[in-house]
Design a protein around this motif. Structure first.
Motif, PDB file in Angstrom:
ATOM      1  N   PRO A  78     -23.875  86.140 118.992  1.00 58.83           N
ATOM      2  CA  PRO A  78     -24.926  85.860 118.007  1.00 58.83           C
ATOM      3  C   PRO A  78     -25.991  84.863 118.472  1.00 58.83           C
ATOM      4  O   PRO A  78     -27.143  84.941 118.033  1.00 58.83           O
ATOM      5  N   ARG A  79     -25.633  83.922 119.373  1.00 58.26           N
ATOM      6  CA  ARG A  79     -26.584  82.889 119.788  1.00 58.26           C
ATOM      7  C   ARG A  79     -27.662  83.450 120.704  1.00 58.26           C
ATOM      8  O   ARG A  79     -28.839  83.130 120.563  1.00 58.26           O
ATOM      9  N   PHE A  80     -27.258  84.278 121.693  1.00 58.93           N
ATOM     10  CA  PHE A  80     -28.215  84.813 122.653  1.00 58.93           C
ATOM     11  C   PHE A  80     -27.628  85.993 123.412  1.00 58.93           C
ATOM     12  O   PHE A  80     -26.436  86.257 123.368  1.00 58.93           O
ATOM     13  N   VAL A  81     -28.503  86.668 124.169  1.00 57.80           N
ATOM     14  CA  VAL A  81     -28.066  87.596 125.207  1.00 57.80           C
ATOM     15  C   VAL A  81     -28.348  86.900 126.528  1.00 57.80           C
ATOM     16  O   VAL A  81     -29.438  86.380 126.748  1.00 57.80           O
ATOM     17  N   GLY A  82     -27.342  86.857 127.390  1.00 56.43           N
ATOM     18  CA  GLY A  82     -27.482  86.144 128.644  1.00 56.43           C
ATOM     19  C   GLY A  82     -27.365  87.062 129.843  1.00 56.43           C
ATOM     20  O   GLY A  82     -26.684  88.095 129.792  1.00 56.43           O
ATOM     21  N   LEU A  83     -28.029  86.672 130.929  1.00 56.79           N
ATOM     22  CA  LEU A  83     -27.945  87.404 132.191  1.00 56.79           C
ATOM     23  C   LEU A  83     -27.696  86.429 133.333  1.00 56.79           C
ATOM     24  O   LEU A  83     -28.218  85.311 133.329  1.00 56.79           O
ATOM     25  N   ALA A  84     -26.910  86.866 134.295  1.00 57.19           N
ATOM     26  CA  ALA A  84     -26.714  86.117 135.531  1.00 57.19           C
ATOM     27  C   ALA A  84     -26.471  87.120 136.644  1.00 57.19           C
ATOM     28  O   ALA A  84     -25.940  88.206 136.406  1.00 57.19           O
ATOM     29  N   VAL A  85     -26.876  86.753 137.858  1.00 54.78           N
ATOM     30  CA  VAL A  85     -26.644  87.591 139.026  1.00 54.78           C
ATOM     31  C   VAL A  85     -25.799  86.780 139.997  1.00 54.78           C
ATOM     32  O   VAL A  85     -26.257  85.788 140.547  1.00 54.78           O
ATOM     33  N   VAL A  86     -24.541  87.195 140.175  1.00 56.87           N
ATOM     34  CA  VAL A  86     -23.614  86.432 141.010  1.00 56.87           C
ATOM     35  C   VAL A  86     -23.291  87.179 142.291  1.00 56.87           C
ATOM     36  O   VAL A  86     -23.198  88.408 142.306  1.00 56.87           O
ATOM     37  N   GLU A  87     -23.122  86.418 143.360  1.00 53.82           N
ATOM     38  CA  GLU A  87     -22.775  87.006 144.657  1.00 53.82           C
ATOM     39  C   GLU A  87     -21.285  86.816 144.907  1.00 53.82           C
ATOM     40  O   GLU A  87     -20.868  86.146 145.848  1.00 53.82           O
ATOM     41  N   MET A  88     -20.497  87.404 144.034  1.00 59.12           N
ATOM     42  CA  MET A  88     -19.046  87.301 144.125  1.00 59.12           C
ATOM     43  C   MET A  88     -18.425  88.438 143.339  1.00 59.12           C
ATOM     44  O   MET A  88     -19.082  89.084 142.508  1.00 59.12           O
ATOM     45  N   ASP A  89     -17.149  88.689 143.589  1.00 61.77           N
ATOM     46  CA  ASP A  89     -16.399  89.692 142.837  1.00 61.77           C
ATOM     47  C   ASP A  89     -16.182  89.168 141.422  1.00 61.77           C
ATOM     48  O   ASP A  89     -15.712  88.035 141.231  1.00 61.77           O
ATOM     49  N   VAL A  90     -16.528  89.953 140.414  1.00 63.13           N
ATOM     50  CA  VAL A  90     -16.420  89.500 139.030  1.00 63.13           C
ATOM     51  C   VAL A  90     -14.968  89.235 138.618  1.00 63.13           C
ATOM     52  O   VAL A  90     -14.720  88.547 137.619  1.00 63.13           O
TER      53      VAL A  90
END
Length: 213
Positions: free
Chosen positions: A193-205
């Motif tokens: 509910p607070r936000f939609v977030g994005l991140a791009v990580v260089e690792m296995d999730v």
């Protein structure tokens, strides 16, 4: 709970219960205050000495919460808590690699946190806001092999869908670059509910899941 600040960044910490999420968030904040500081300026910290470093940390704790490096926002929905990062130089996806990747010098562990999900940038959970967020966040990584991790938490349903996130990845990263087996980057899309977030990580999730020891 503090009001949402446009574009805010940080970490979502999940737990089996709301109490566990909050305790896990506290564990992460304490880890970052020690380990991220050492990684950031090891020589400077050594030169200052232990006493001076402790004085600086105590001064920060007594300061205005809005001026602190890491600010506990608290619960954003059931079983999910949020830690906001205040410094522009702190990039959540980079710190996630520092504390959770297989190559981390000292991995973050917690008996309470289940997962730690970085948020490099955010917007209000609306389709039109997400489109702009996706362009700004994903375009710098265009052409790199990618995969998507999408998490819609309680209260985030029916706002930004997995299909919306997938379409944004294909548009800005390249549909032919999608790779489940050998991605260079993983796009972490989180919705609540607070936000939609994005991140791009260089690792296995898979490493975003926290070990308890």
């Amino acid at each position: 709970e503090a009001e949402y600040e446009e574009g805010e960044r940080g970490f979502l910490v999940t737990g089996m219960t709301c109490q566990n999420a909050l305790r896990g968030l506290k564990d992460l904040r304490l880890w970052l205050e020690v380990e991220a500081a050492e990684e950031e300026q090891p020589a400077a910290k050594e030169a200052r000495g232990v006493a001076e470093s402790l004085d600086a940390e105590l001064a920060e704790l007594r300061s205005d919460p809005t001026q602190r490096r890491f600010v506990t926002i608290g619960m954003v929905c059931k079983e999910v808590a949020f830690l906001r990062l205040q410094r522009a130089s702190d990039v959540p996806s980079k710190l996630a690699c520092q504390c959770l990747a297989s190559t981390a010098k000292k991995r973050f562990v917690s008996r309470f946190a289940d997962r730690v999900l970085p948020v490099d940038a955010s917007a209000r959970p609306k389709a039109e806001s997400f489109r702009s967020l996706a362009e700004d966040t994903l375009s710098p990584h265009s052409g790199r092999p990618w995969r998507l991790l999408y998490e819609a938490f309680r209260g985030g349903w029916n706002t930004v869908s997995k299909e919306d996130a997938m379409e944004a990845c294909k548009q800005h990263l390249g549909a032919d670059c999608q790779s489940v087996s050998e991605p260079e980057v993983a796009v972490v899309c989180t919705v609540q509910p607070r936000f939609v977030g994005l991140a791009v990580v260089e690792m296995d999730v898979d490493f975003l899941r926290v070990d308890d020891e």
